[in-house]
Design a protein around this motif. Structure first.
Motif, PDB file in Angstrom:
ATOM      1  N   THR A  48      27.805  62.791  -0.690  1.00 24.76           N
ATOM      2  CA  THR A  48      28.970  63.661  -0.780  1.00 24.76           C
ATOM      3  C   THR A  48      29.648  63.733   0.578  1.00 24.76           C
ATOM      4  O   THR A  48      28.978  63.901   1.598  1.00 24.76           O
ATOM      5  CB  THR A  48      28.561  65.078  -1.232  1.00 24.76           C
ATOM      6  N   VAL A  49      30.948  63.572   0.583  1.00 24.49           N
ATOM      7  CA  VAL A  49      31.738  63.795   1.790  1.00 24.49           C
ATOM      8  C   VAL A  49      32.457  65.120   1.610  1.00 24.49           C
ATOM      9  O   VAL A  49      33.120  65.353   0.598  1.00 24.49           O
ATOM     10  CB  VAL A  49      32.756  62.666   2.041  1.00 24.49           C
ATOM     11  N   CYS A  50      32.289  66.005   2.590  1.00 24.37           N
ATOM     12  CA  CYS A  50      32.972  67.293   2.606  1.00 24.37           C
ATOM     13  C   CYS A  50      34.174  67.213   3.529  1.00 24.37           C
ATOM     14  O   CYS A  50      34.133  66.522   4.550  1.00 24.37           O
ATOM     15  CB  CYS A  50      32.026  68.385   3.111  1.00 24.37           C
ATOM     16  N   PHE A  51      35.211  67.945   3.192  1.00 25.07           N
ATOM     17  CA  PHE A  51      36.407  68.026   4.015  1.00 25.07           C
ATOM     18  C   PHE A  51      36.548  69.457   4.499  1.00 25.07           C
ATOM     19  O   PHE A  51      36.654  70.386   3.699  1.00 25.07           O
ATOM     20  CB  PHE A  51      37.637  67.563   3.221  1.00 25.07           C
ATOM     21  N   GLN A  96      35.375  72.628   2.045  1.00 20.97           N
ATOM     22  CA  GLN A  96      36.448  73.165   1.194  1.00 20.97           C
ATOM     23  C   GLN A  96      36.687  72.259  -0.014  1.00 20.97           C
ATOM     24  O   GLN A  96      36.880  72.723  -1.109  1.00 20.97           O
ATOM     25  CB  GLN A  96      37.733  73.311   2.009  1.00 20.97           C
ATOM     26  N   TRP A  97      36.699  70.934   0.223  1.00 23.63           N
ATOM     27  CA  TRP A  97      36.843  69.939  -0.838  1.00 23.63           C
ATOM     28  C   TRP A  97      35.761  68.893  -0.642  1.00 23.63           C
ATOM     29  O   TRP A  97      35.238  68.737   0.459  1.00 23.63           O
ATOM     30  CB  TRP A  97      38.203  69.237  -0.755  1.00 23.63           C
ATOM     31  N   SER A  98      35.434  68.167  -1.692  1.00 21.51           N
ATOM     32  CA  SER A  98      34.428  67.116  -1.541  1.00 21.51           C
ATOM     33  C   SER A  98      34.742  65.925  -2.442  1.00 21.51           C
ATOM     34  O   SER A  98      35.473  66.047  -3.421  1.00 21.51           O
ATOM     35  CB  SER A  98      33.027  67.658  -1.847  1.00 21.51           C
ATOM     36  N   SER A  99      34.189  64.796  -2.079  1.00 20.78           N
ATOM     37  CA  SER A  99      34.294  63.550  -2.840  1.00 20.78           C
ATOM     38  C   SER A  99      32.953  62.844  -2.774  1.00 20.78           C
ATOM     39  O   SER A  99      32.174  63.062  -1.848  1.00 20.78           O
ATOM     40  CB  SER A  99      35.357  62.624  -2.247  1.00 20.78           C
ATOM     41  N   GLU A 100      32.702  61.980  -3.727  1.00 16.40           N
ATOM     42  CA  GLU A 100      31.482  61.188  -3.738  1.00 16.40           C
ATOM     43  C   GLU A 100      31.798  59.787  -3.237  1.00 16.40           C
ATOM     44  O   GLU A 100      32.792  59.186  -3.642  1.00 16.40           O
ATOM     45  CB  GLU A 100      30.927  61.128  -5.157  1.00 16.40           C
ATOM     46  N   ILE A 101      30.948  59.283  -2.334  1.00 17.50           N
ATOM     47  CA  ILE A 101      31.102  57.930  -1.796  1.00 17.50           C
ATOM     48  C   ILE A 101      29.773  57.185  -1.937  1.00 17.50           C
ATOM     49  O   ILE A 101      28.756  57.780  -2.271  1.00 17.50           O
ATOM     50  CB  ILE A 101      31.538  57.938  -0.313  1.00 17.50           C
ATOM     51  N   LYS A 102      29.799  55.898  -1.643  1.00 17.10           N
ATOM     52  CA  LYS A 102      28.583  55.099  -1.557  1.00 17.10           C
ATOM     53  C   LYS A 102      28.473  54.564  -0.138  1.00 17.10           C
ATOM     54  O   LYS A 102      29.478  54.302   0.513  1.00 17.10           O
ATOM     55  CB  LYS A 102      28.598  53.959  -2.568  1.00 17.10           C
ATOM     56  N   VAL A 136      41.222  60.638  -0.462  1.00 11.45           N
ATOM     57  CA  VAL A 136      40.825  62.007  -0.108  1.00 11.45           C
ATOM     58  C   VAL A 136      41.455  62.988  -1.090  1.00 11.45           C
ATOM     59  O   VAL A 136      42.526  62.727  -1.642  1.00 11.45           O
ATOM     60  CB  VAL A 136      41.213  62.347   1.347  1.00 11.45           C
ATOM     61  N   PRO A 137      40.778  64.128  -1.334  1.00 10.11           N
ATOM     62  CA  PRO A 137      41.264  65.068  -2.344  1.00 10.11           C
ATOM     63  C   PRO A 137      42.555  65.791  -1.965  1.00 10.11           C
ATOM     64  O   PRO A 137      43.235  66.317  -2.824  1.00 10.11           O
ATOM     65  CB  PRO A 137      40.106  66.053  -2.509  1.00 10.11           C
ATOM     66  N   GLN A 138      42.888  65.831  -0.705  1.00  7.56           N
ATOM     67  CA  GLN A 138      44.121  66.466  -0.243  1.00  7.56           C
ATOM     68  C   GLN A 138      44.872  65.486   0.645  1.00  7.56           C
ATOM     69  O   GLN A 138      44.255  64.756   1.420  1.00  7.56           O
ATOM     70  CB  GLN A 138      43.809  67.747   0.535  1.00  7.56           C
ATOM     71  N   TRP A 187      33.382  64.594   6.519  1.00  8.42           N
ATOM     72  CA  TRP A 187      32.062  64.255   7.063  1.00  8.42           C
ATOM     73  C   TRP A 187      31.070  64.133   5.914  1.00  8.42           C
ATOM     74  O   TRP A 187      31.237  64.720   4.858  1.00  8.42           O
ATOM     75  CB  TRP A 187      31.605  65.315   8.064  1.00  8.42           C
ATOM     76  N   MET A 188      30.025  63.333   6.116  1.00 10.29           N
ATOM     77  CA  MET A 188      29.061  63.027   5.055  1.00 10.29           C
ATOM     78  C   MET A 188      27.844  63.949   5.099  1.00 10.29           C
ATOM     79  O   MET A 188      27.241  64.137   6.151  1.00 10.29           O
ATOM     80  CB  MET A 188      28.599  61.578   5.201  1.00 10.29           C
ATOM     81  N   GLN A 189      27.486  64.483   3.946  1.00 13.43           N
ATOM     82  CA  GLN A 189      26.236  65.238   3.807  1.00 13.43           C
ATOM     83  C   GLN A 189      25.123  64.244   3.514  1.00 13.43           C
ATOM     84  O   GLN A 189      25.290  63.337   2.705  1.00 13.43           O
ATOM     85  CB  GLN A 189      26.325  66.240   2.657  1.00 13.43           C
ATOM     86  N   GLY A 190      23.983  64.413   4.163  1.00 13.99           N
ATOM     87  CA  GLY A 190      22.841  63.535   3.918  1.00 13.99           C
ATOM     88  C   GLY A 190      22.760  62.423   4.938  1.00 13.99           C
ATOM     89  O   GLY A 190      23.591  62.287   5.831  1.00 13.99           O
ATOM     90  N   SER A 191      21.742  61.606   4.773  1.00 10.98           N
ATOM     91  CA  SER A 191      21.453  60.567   5.759  1.00 10.98           C
ATOM     92  C   SER A 191      21.947  59.196   5.293  1.00 10.98           C
ATOM     93  O   SER A 191      22.219  58.983   4.113  1.00 10.98           O
ATOM     94  CB  SER A 191      19.946  60.509   6.011  1.00 10.98           C
TER      95      SER A 191
END
Length: 96
Positions: A54-57, A65-71, A86-88, A38-42
């Motif tokens: 940032t997308v959190c997993f 638990q894990w995160s990645s950066e998206i646009k 995805v990180p996992q 799911w994405m943090q922020g608007s």
């Protein structure tokens, strides 16, 4: 991996899955995956605007638990997402 996944690239969410990435923790083992993304922020509000988010997993009770950066790009009637692997291997992006 889903056969529609082509690696790091621009994607659009479509119904019936949902038209946007989830913007709050959906829960563990939600969206057909073990670690729900799911994405943090608007979302960007201006046409043509692209933002980095940032997308959190989510894993059990840890919503990030894990995160990645998206646009994310505002295309007017829809959003495009520059998603990354995805990180996992048991994680996935959730739509709403």
């Amino acid at each position: 991996k889903n056969p529609q996944w082509h690696g790091d690239d621009w994607y659009r969410f479509l119904s019936p899955a949902g038209t946007r990435i989830a913007s709050s923790p959906p829960g563990h083992e939600y969206c057909g995956t073990w670690a729900s993304g799911w994405m943090q922020g608007s979302h960007p509000t201006s046409l043509g605007e692209t933002v980095t988010r940032t997308v959190c997993f989510q894993d059990h009770s840890n919503t990030c638990q894990w995160s990645s950066e998206i646009k994310v790009r505002n295309c007017g009637q829809f959003f495009l997402y520059r998603l990354v692997d995805v990180p996992q291997c048991y994680g996935g992006y959730c739509a709403k």
